[in-house]
Each structure stands twice: as structure tokens, then as C-alpha cells.
Design a protein around this motif. Structure first.
Motif, short mmCIF file in Angstrom:
data_model
loop_
_atom_site.label_atom_id
_atom_site.label_comp_id
_atom_site.label_asym_id
_atom_site.label_seq_id
_atom_site.Cartn_x
_atom_site.Cartn_y
_atom_site.Cartn_z
N LYS A 168 30.86 34.02 51.11
CA LYS A 168 29.71 34.91 50.92
C LYS A 168 29.57 35.90 52.07
O LYS A 168 28.93 36.94 51.92
CB LYS A 168 28.42 34.10 50.80
CG LYS A 168 28.37 33.24 49.57
CD LYS A 168 27.10 32.42 49.57
CE LYS A 168 27.01 31.54 48.36
NZ LYS A 168 25.80 30.72 48.37
N ASP A 169 30.18 35.59 53.21
CA ASP A 169 30.07 36.44 54.40
C ASP A 169 31.15 37.52 54.46
O ASP A 169 31.18 38.30 55.41
CB ASP A 169 30.13 35.59 55.67
CG ASP A 169 28.97 34.61 55.75
OD1 ASP A 169 27.89 34.91 55.20
OD2 ASP A 169 29.16 33.54 56.34
N ALA A 170 32.04 37.56 53.49
CA ALA A 170 33.13 38.56 53.50
C ALA A 170 32.55 39.96 53.52
O ALA A 170 31.54 40.25 52.89
CB ALA A 170 34.02 38.37 52.28
N ASP A 187 30.48 43.66 48.66
CA ASP A 187 29.19 42.99 48.70
C ASP A 187 29.18 41.82 47.73
O ASP A 187 29.63 41.96 46.58
CB ASP A 187 28.06 43.96 48.33
CG ASP A 187 27.79 44.98 49.43
OD1 ASP A 187 28.08 44.66 50.60
OD2 ASP A 187 27.31 46.07 49.11
N TRP A 188 28.69 40.68 48.19
CA TRP A 188 28.58 39.49 47.34
C TRP A 188 27.64 39.81 46.18
O TRP A 188 26.55 40.34 46.38
CB TRP A 188 28.02 38.33 48.16
CG TRP A 188 28.08 37.04 47.43
CD1 TRP A 188 27.07 36.46 46.72
CD2 TRP A 188 29.20 36.16 47.32
NE1 TRP A 188 27.49 35.28 46.19
CE2 TRP A 188 28.79 35.06 46.53
CE3 TRP A 188 30.51 36.19 47.81
CZ2 TRP A 188 29.64 34.00 46.23
CZ3 TRP A 188 31.34 35.13 47.51
CH2 TRP A 188 30.92 34.07 46.73
N SER A 224 33.82 41.12 45.09
CA SER A 224 34.83 40.49 45.95
C SER A 224 35.57 39.42 45.16
O SER A 224 35.05 38.86 44.19
CB SER A 224 34.16 39.85 47.18
OG SER A 224 33.36 38.75 46.79
N ALA A 225 36.78 39.15 45.58
CA ALA A 225 37.57 38.08 44.96
C ALA A 225 36.84 36.75 45.09
O ALA A 225 36.84 35.92 44.17
CB ALA A 225 38.95 38.01 45.58
#
Length: 106
Positions: free
Chosen positions: A65-67, A71-72, A79-80
Motif C-alpha cells: 500500500k506504501d508503493a 496511487d493505491w 498499481s500492480a
């Protein structure tokens, strides 16, 4: 006799959304995640081992979730990790797996 666990409709909706986003953006999840999504969409029943696997997946991947690359929760450019999370039932899947895992014990 082993327990059987039935996934919820919301989990199935999330899993289907994950499949749809994966098809659209060609990223997110593994073959294992797609197989899990199909199992959730089909309505189970799911074994104790399935629940343990889901519980472990969510514990390992909460950090996704922090990638910062996407944006989540962004469905225009997801995101993947978000797509993969949905394949496993999304937030409802995590809550469900945590609850079911407690029932199983060790």
C-alpha cells in the motif's frame, strides 16, 4: 472433519474487479493470485489451508500500500500491488481471512 469457509459477495466483487483490472492493464498478481480470485468468485468453499494462505498473503503484502509508483486504489492507473490485493478479496478479504484464521487456531 476440516472446516470449510465461504467467501463473501464483497470479496467476490473485489476479486472480479482485480481480474478486470489485470486484463485491462496487463499487470498485477500471479497465477496463484488469479487462481485464488477464481476460487473466491466461485464462492468457495475454502479450506483451512486456503484461509492460512490468504492470511499469510495479506500479512506479507500490506506494505504494498506504501508503493509510490501508483496511487493505491487508483482504478485509472492502478498499481500492480493494488490489483493483486483485489485478486485475494481486497480489504474485505483481509478482514475475512483474519477472522477465519482466528477461528482455526493452530
Amino acid at each position: 472433519m476440516p472446516n470449510e469457509h465461504k467467501p463473501t459477495k464483497k470479496m467476490a466483487d473485489n476479486a472480479q474487479k482485480g481480474i478486470d483490472l489485470r486484463d485491462k492493464f496487463n499487470r498485477g498478481g500471479t497465477d496463484v493470485g488469479v487462481k485464488r480470485a477464481r476460487q473466491i468468485i466461485d464462492g468457495g468453499p475454502m479450506s483451512d489451508e486456503d484461509v492460512k494462505s490468504m492470511h499469510s498473503y495479506f500479512a506479507r503484502h500490506d506494505v504494498d500500500k506504501d508503493a509510490k509508483s501508483h496511487d493505491w486504489g487508483d482504478e485509472e492507473n492502478p498499481s500492480a500491488g493494488y490489483i493483486a490485493w483485489l485478486l485475494w478479496g481486497g480489504e474485505e478479504g483481509k478482514t475475512w481471512a483474519d477472522r477465519q484464521r482466528e477461528k482455526i487456531g493452530d
